[in-house]
Design an enzyme around this catalytic site. Structure first.
Site, PDB file in Angstrom:
ATOM      1  N   GLY A   8       0.872  -1.178   0.000  1.00  0.00           N
ATOM      2  CA  GLY A   8       0.000   0.000   0.000  1.00  0.00           C
ATOM      3  C   GLY A   8       0.905   1.223   0.000  1.00  0.00           C
ATOM      4  O   GLY A   8       1.933   1.239   0.692  1.00  0.00           O
ATOM      5  N   GLY A  10      -0.369   4.829  -0.219  1.00  0.00           N
ATOM      6  CA  GLY A  10      -1.193   6.043  -0.224  1.00  0.00           C
ATOM      7  C   GLY A  10      -0.506   7.123   0.611  1.00  0.00           C
ATOM      8  O   GLY A  10       0.708   7.074   0.851  1.00  0.00           O
ATOM      9  N   VAL A  12      -0.464   7.917   3.803  1.00  0.00           N
ATOM     10  CA  VAL A  12       0.218   7.554   5.054  1.00  0.00           C
ATOM     11  C   VAL A  12       1.544   6.843   4.766  1.00  0.00           C
ATOM     12  O   VAL A  12       2.574   7.146   5.379  1.00  0.00           O
ATOM     13  CB  VAL A  12      -0.709   6.674   5.935  1.00  0.00           C
ATOM     14  CG1 VAL A  12       0.047   6.064   7.103  1.00  0.00           C
ATOM     15  CG2 VAL A  12      -1.884   7.504   6.443  1.00  0.00           C
ATOM     16  N   GLY A  13       1.525   5.925   3.816  1.00  0.00           N
ATOM     17  CA  GLY A  13       2.755   5.206   3.460  1.00  0.00           C
ATOM     18  C   GLY A  13       3.801   6.168   2.917  1.00  0.00           C
ATOM     19  O   GLY A  13       4.987   6.099   3.281  1.00  0.00           O
ATOM     20  N   GLU A 153       0.397   0.814  16.558  1.00  0.00           N
ATOM     21  CA  GLU A 153       0.072   1.999  17.358  1.00  0.00           C
ATOM     22  C   GLU A 153      -0.942   2.899  16.660  1.00  0.00           C
ATOM     23  O   GLU A 153      -1.820   3.471  17.295  1.00  0.00           O
ATOM     24  CB  GLU A 153       1.361   2.784  17.642  1.00  0.00           C
ATOM     25  CG  GLU A 153       1.170   4.033  18.475  1.00  0.00           C
ATOM     26  CD  GLU A 153       0.683   3.737  19.879  1.00  0.00           C
ATOM     27  OE1 GLU A 153       1.456   3.194  20.671  1.00  0.00           O
ATOM     28  OE2 GLU A 153      -0.492   4.040  20.197  1.00  0.00           O
ATOM     29  N   GLU A 213     -14.461  10.430   6.212  1.00  0.00           N
ATOM     30  CA  GLU A 213     -14.294   9.537   5.069  1.00  0.00           C
ATOM     31  C   GLU A 213     -15.188  10.046   3.928  1.00  0.00           C
ATOM     32  O   GLU A 213     -16.110  10.823   4.168  1.00  0.00           O
ATOM     33  CB  GLU A 213     -14.755   8.116   5.436  1.00  0.00           C
ATOM     34  CG  GLU A 213     -14.311   7.631   6.807  1.00  0.00           C
ATOM     35  CD  GLU A 213     -12.832   7.300   6.893  1.00  0.00           C
ATOM     36  OE1 GLU A 213     -12.329   6.689   5.949  1.00  0.00           O
ATOM     37  OE2 GLU A 213     -12.192   7.679   7.880  1.00  0.00           O
ATOM     38  N   LYS A 228     -12.299   0.967  17.397  1.00  0.00           N
ATOM     39  CA  LYS A 228     -11.225   1.393  18.308  1.00  0.00           C
ATOM     40  C   LYS A 228     -11.504   0.899  19.728  1.00  0.00           C
ATOM     41  O   LYS A 228     -10.574   0.505  20.456  1.00  0.00           O
ATOM     42  CB  LYS A 228     -11.070   2.910  18.250  1.00  0.00           C
ATOM     43  CG  LYS A 228     -10.517   3.370  16.895  1.00  0.00           C
ATOM     44  CD  LYS A 228     -10.625   4.864  16.689  1.00  0.00           C
ATOM     45  CE  LYS A 228     -10.096   5.273  15.314  1.00  0.00           C
ATOM     46  NZ  LYS A 228     -10.451   6.629  14.931  1.00  0.00           N
TER      47      LYS A 228
HETATM   48  N1  HSE Z   1     -12.149   9.342  10.088  1.00  0.00           N
HETATM   49  C1  HSE Z   1     -11.408   9.077  11.300  1.00  0.00           C
HETATM   50  C2  HSE Z   1     -11.659  10.218  12.287  1.00  0.00           C
HETATM   51  C3  HSE Z   1      -9.931   8.895  11.008  1.00  0.00           C
HETATM   52  O1  HSE Z   1     -12.392  11.149  11.936  1.00  0.00           O
HETATM   53  O2  HSE Z   1     -11.169  10.194  13.405  1.00  0.00           O
HETATM   54  C4  HSE Z   1      -9.198   7.992  11.928  1.00  0.00           C
HETATM   55  O3  HSE Z   1      -9.712   6.700  12.054  1.00  0.00           O
END
Ligand code: HSE
Length: 350
Positions: A8, A10, A12-13, A153, A213, A228
């Site tokens: 991957g 994107g 972040v990578g 993490e 998103e 989470k």
């Molecule tokens: N869409 C998520 C947020 C990003 O608003 O916190 C992290 O999972």
């Protein structure tokens, strides 16, 4: 030397690769972390491998300019077009950075990538929530059996150390309850509604800033926070809590009147994810909007910022607050995992 394969590639990578390049000297001098990116495999951007290491600046230029890594210059040892699985299993990488676009409901393809890496005795760091929320125990056992490192993490609160801080620095305490603002989008919306914006306006703004998103259902209905909560329960409270057993209610039916009325009474609405140990030892999880007093430790956390409160038997309540998302912030979460990988490796060889 750590040979890295990016599975991957994107935002972040790419952010991780940039950080590794920018901080190359201090990472080596201060932490003994010396790394080479030997491979990249991305479903959309293609794949490139050089066992001697790729030139990172050229790699980043190819992605930015062409949207592909396969325009990387050819060379005697350059191989293109390998699949992600072949990149994991057949390259000389010893560290797999798993940052694919993964369906959080199934955890795939990230779960398979982790398994194939561990079976090949390769370490993994990831920011994908799916593998930890859905298969933590199995993956953790597999990593241990194969004597490799597994870092994640960034799955809760990006680079803010929501997992490692309690695990390492609060060790010795029993954590009886964890509650937090675990989603930035919803906290941003609620904060903006306090300032007078409608739910719709605030959501649109969150989308334009890139917090939410593309389909914000995961954020506003509390599903992102629910994953989470499951990760916190499994990792920090040693409880096999299935994310589907975490009760969930989002903020999509909240009105500006609800928010303003609370504010008038010195209170705030917050979307709070919670993990609690019961008297019988079991652990339950929930995500729901809660009206908290202005003096509550989570009341002052505004905008897209996240915060988490650990209730400890010896130390009492401990509040950790910081970024919950972002390209660089999540890139940093991978870096801190890599630094800990290096520390463990050093211990094993000394
Ligand atoms: N869409 C998520 C947020 C990003 O608003 O916190 C992290 O999972």
């Amino acid at each position: 030397m750590t040979n890295i394969a990016m599975i991957g590639f994107g935002g972040v990578g790419q952010a991780l690769v940039e950080i590794l390049e920018e901080k190359r000297e201090s990472l080596s001098n201060q932490h003994g972390l010396e790394s080479k990116v030997v491979a990249v495999a991305d479903l959309m951007k293609g794949a490139v491998y050089d066992k001697n290491g790729l030139d990172v600046q050229t790699l980043l230029e190819c992605v930015r300019k062409d949207g592909s890594v396969e325009t990387y210059p050819d060379g005697p040892d350059v191989v293109k077009g390998m699949s992600s699985i072949d990149t994991i299993e057949q390259t000389n990488a010893d560290m797999i950075v798993e940052v694919t676009f993964t369906d959080v409901k199934t955890g795939e393809p990230a779960i398979t990538h982790c398994k194939r890496a561990f079976a090949s005795r390769k370490s993994v760091v990831t920011t994908n929530k799916g593998p930890i929320a859905l298969a933590y125990k199995e993956l953790d056992e597999m990593a241990r059996e194969n004597g490799v490192f597994f870092g994640f993490e960034g799955t809760v609160m990006s680079g803010t150390p929501a997992l490692r801080m309690p695990e390492e620095t609060l060790a010795g305490n029993e954590i009886t309850r964890i509650s937090g603002i675990l989603n930035g989008t919803t906290n941003y919306i609620l904060t903006e509604m306090e300032k007078g914006k409608s739910y719709k306006e605030a959501l649109e703004q969150a989308q334009s800033y890139g917090y939410a998103e593309a389909d914000p259902t995961n954020d506003v209905e509390g599903y992102d926070a629910r994953y989470k909560v499951a990760i916190l329960a499994n990792y920090l409270m040693d409880a096999p809590l299935d994310y589907r057993d975490v009760t969930v209610k989002g903020i999509s039916d909240m009105t500006i009147e609800d928010v303003q009325e609370a504010l008038g009474n010195g209170q705030k609405w917050k979307l709070i994810g919670k993990v609690e140990r019961q008297e019988d030892g079991s652990v339950i999880g929930s995500v729901k909007p809660e009206k908290v007093e202005g003096t509550h430790p989570l009341a002052g956390v505004t905008g897209a910022t996240n915060a988490i409160l650990y209730e400890c038997d010896l130390l009492g309540p401990v509040l950790l607050t910081g970024a919950g998302a972002g390209r660089k912030e999540t890139g940093f979460s991978l870096l801190i995992d890599l630094i800990h990988y290096q520390k463990e490796r050093k211990l094993q060889t000394s």
